[in-house]
Write a protein that holds these residues in place. Structure first.
Motif, short mmCIF file in Angstrom:
data_model
loop_
_atom_site.label_atom_id
_atom_site.label_comp_id
_atom_site.label_asym_id
_atom_site.label_seq_id
_atom_site.Cartn_x
_atom_site.Cartn_y
_atom_site.Cartn_z
N ILE A 99 0.51 -0.97 0.43
CA ILE A 99 -0.25 0.19 0.07
C ILE A 99 1.17 1.33 -0.06
CG2 ILE A 99 -1.41 1.44 1.32
CD1 ILE A 99 -2.46 -1.14 2.19
N GLU A 100 1.89 1.43 0.28
CA GLU A 100 2.76 2.63 0.83
C GLU A 100 3.77 2.39 -0.85
OE1 GLU A 100 6.89 3.31 3.11
OE2 GLU A 100 5.75 2.94 3.99
N GLU A 101 3.92 1.97 -1.18
CA GLU A 101 4.58 1.89 -1.82
C GLU A 101 4.52 1.59 -3.73
OE1 GLU A 101 8.48 -1.58 -0.37
OE2 GLU A 101 7.51 -2.13 -2.00
N GLN A 102 3.04 1.41 -3.41
CA GLN A 102 2.99 1.25 -5.13
C GLN A 102 2.25 2.60 -5.48
OE1 GLN A 102 1.58 -1.23 -7.72
NE2 GLN A 102 3.29 -2.09 -6.35
N ASP A 169 -1.96 -11.34 -4.20
CA ASP A 169 -1.52 -10.59 -5.13
C ASP A 169 -2.79 -10.25 -6.10
OD1 ASP A 169 0.74 -12.80 -5.65
OD2 ASP A 169 -1.32 -14.67 -6.35
N GLY A 170 -4.10 -10.66 -5.78
CA GLY A 170 -5.00 -10.10 -6.25
C GLY A 170 -4.87 -8.21 -6.44
N GLY A 171 -4.39 -8.00 -5.12
CA GLY A 171 -4.89 -6.58 -5.02
C GLY A 171 -3.30 -5.58 -5.22
N MET A 172 -2.33 -6.75 -5.54
CA MET A 172 -1.48 -6.07 -6.08
C MET A 172 -1.91 -5.33 -8.31
SD MET A 172 1.60 -5.23 -4.60
CE MET A 172 2.90 -5.95 -5.51
N ALA A 173 -2.55 -6.60 -8.40
CA ALA A 173 -2.79 -6.46 -9.64
C ALA A 173 -4.36 -5.87 -9.77
CB ALA A 173 -3.20 -8.25 -10.30
N GLY A 174 -4.97 -5.63 -8.85
CA GLY A 174 -5.92 -4.55 -9.42
C GLY A 174 -5.42 -3.14 -8.79
N ALA A 175 -4.46 -2.95 -7.88
CA ALA A 175 -3.84 -1.96 -7.99
C ALA A 175 -3.18 -1.16 -9.28
CB ALA A 175 -3.07 -1.41 -6.80
N ARG A 176 -2.72 -1.96 -9.71
CA ARG A 176 -2.20 -1.43 -11.34
C ARG A 176 -3.41 -0.84 -12.10
NH1 ARG A 176 2.05 -5.07 -15.26
NH2 ARG A 176 2.23 -3.89 -16.63
N ALA A 182 -6.90 0.86 -3.34
CA ALA A 182 -8.06 0.35 -2.94
C ALA A 182 -8.40 -1.21 -2.91
CB ALA A 182 -9.33 1.01 -4.11
N PRO A 183 -7.43 -1.31 -4.30
CA PRO A 183 -7.76 -2.85 -4.49
C PRO A 183 -6.80 -3.98 -2.94
CG PRO A 183 -7.63 -2.09 -6.27
CD PRO A 183 -7.70 -0.89 -5.25
N LEU A 184 -6.03 -3.04 -2.70
CA LEU A 184 -4.59 -3.41 -1.62
C LEU A 184 -5.54 -3.19 0.02
CD1 LEU A 184 -1.52 -2.04 -3.29
CD2 LEU A 184 -2.31 -4.87 -2.44
N ARG A 185 -5.83 -2.49 0.07
CA ARG A 185 -6.56 -2.02 1.31
C ARG A 185 -7.73 -3.63 1.07
NH1 ARG A 185 -4.90 2.43 3.62
NH2 ARG A 185 -4.24 4.50 2.29
N THR A 186 -8.83 -3.27 0.34
CA THR A 186 -9.37 -4.88 0.51
C THR A 186 -9.16 -6.05 0.21
OG1 THR A 186 -10.96 -3.02 -1.04
CG2 THR A 186 -11.42 -5.66 -1.07
N ALA A 187 -7.61 -6.30 0.10
CA ALA A 187 -7.00 -7.04 0.61
C ALA A 187 -6.47 -7.99 1.82
CB ALA A 187 -5.87 -7.13 -0.72
N ARG A 188 -5.80 -6.10 2.14
CA ARG A 188 -5.54 -6.21 3.18
C ARG A 188 -6.93 -6.23 4.41
NH1 ARG A 188 -5.20 -3.64 8.41
NH2 ARG A 188 -2.71 -3.42 9.27
N ASP A 189 -8.39 -6.11 4.12
CA ASP A 189 -8.93 -6.03 5.00
C ASP A 189 -9.36 -7.94 5.10
OD1 ASP A 189 -9.21 -3.47 6.06
OD2 ASP A 189 -10.49 -3.40 4.12
#
Length: 204
Positions: A99-102, A169-176, A182-189
């Motif tokens: 989340i920080e790096e993207q 994986d899904g959060g990273m792909a969605g963020a891209r 937001a997708p990474l925050r959802t993945a974290r949740d």
């Protein structure tokens, strides 16, 4: 009229360091296969003979690029979690790191997934070496998650680690794709919900 002094090369990085730095900048921002050797050499200000004597081929330089990214990733995660005692905090640190790096990476997703994705059907030993380097990183993340989840749950937790890695994986792909965290925050949740769920009963 004063003559400008020539730049001293005494403190200049080595040819290997310059090649790896240039390759990293180009591969991580534009892709691997689209970048030719000549452009890397020009960016690094290194002769072609040096590249082949140091790495042997472009594919070997790509392997070194992936391995260097992996080493830096592990070091950063270990430094982030050095003071954490709770396995759950360490697990969520994988997501917090992303989340920080993207935004800093301009939402390029995972460099490891991106690199492996450029070789969907590796045809040579060196291409398989690139994919293997990407898998080595993934295996480290999975084994680290497994150890942390096993410590938390008190039973072998490889399957749960696989699920958590899929969230990442899904959060990273969605963020891209969305160019948003937001997708990474959802993945974290989702990962946090998994960690908060009551442990499964394996007594039956």
């Amino acid at each position: 009229m004063s003559v400008p002094e020539k730049k001293s090369r005494r403190n200049r990085p080595s040819p290997r360091s310059r090649l790896l730095e240039s390759a990293t900048n180009l591969f991580s921002t534009e892709g691997i296969r689209v970048i030719g050797i000549d452009r890397i050499l020009r960016e690094a200000d290194v002769a072609k003979a040096s590249l082949y004597s140091l790495f042997g081929s472009k594919d070997s330089l790509v392997i070194a690029y992936v391995e260097d990214l992996d080493e830096k990733y592990r070091k950063d995660w270990e430094e982030r979690t050095a003071r954490m005692m709770d396995p759950e905090q360490k697990l969520l640190a994988f997501f917090d790191k992303a989340i920080e790096e993207q935004p800093q990476m301009e939402f390029r997703g995972s460099h490891f997934l991106n690199a492996a994705g450029e070789y969907p059907r590796p045809e040579t030993d060196s291409e398989r070496g690139i994919v293997d380097a990407c898998l080595a990183h993934r295996n480290w993340v999975h084994s680290t998650m497994t150890a942390l989840l096993t410590a938390k749950n008190g039973y072998p937790s490889s399957s749960q680690a696989s699920q958590m890695l899929i969230f990442l994986d899904g959060g990273m792909a969605g963020a891209r794709v969305e160019r948003d965290v937001a997708p990474l925050r959802t993945a974290r949740d989702l990962a946090n919900q998994m960690l908060s769920a009551p442990p499964a009963d394996y007594s039956i």
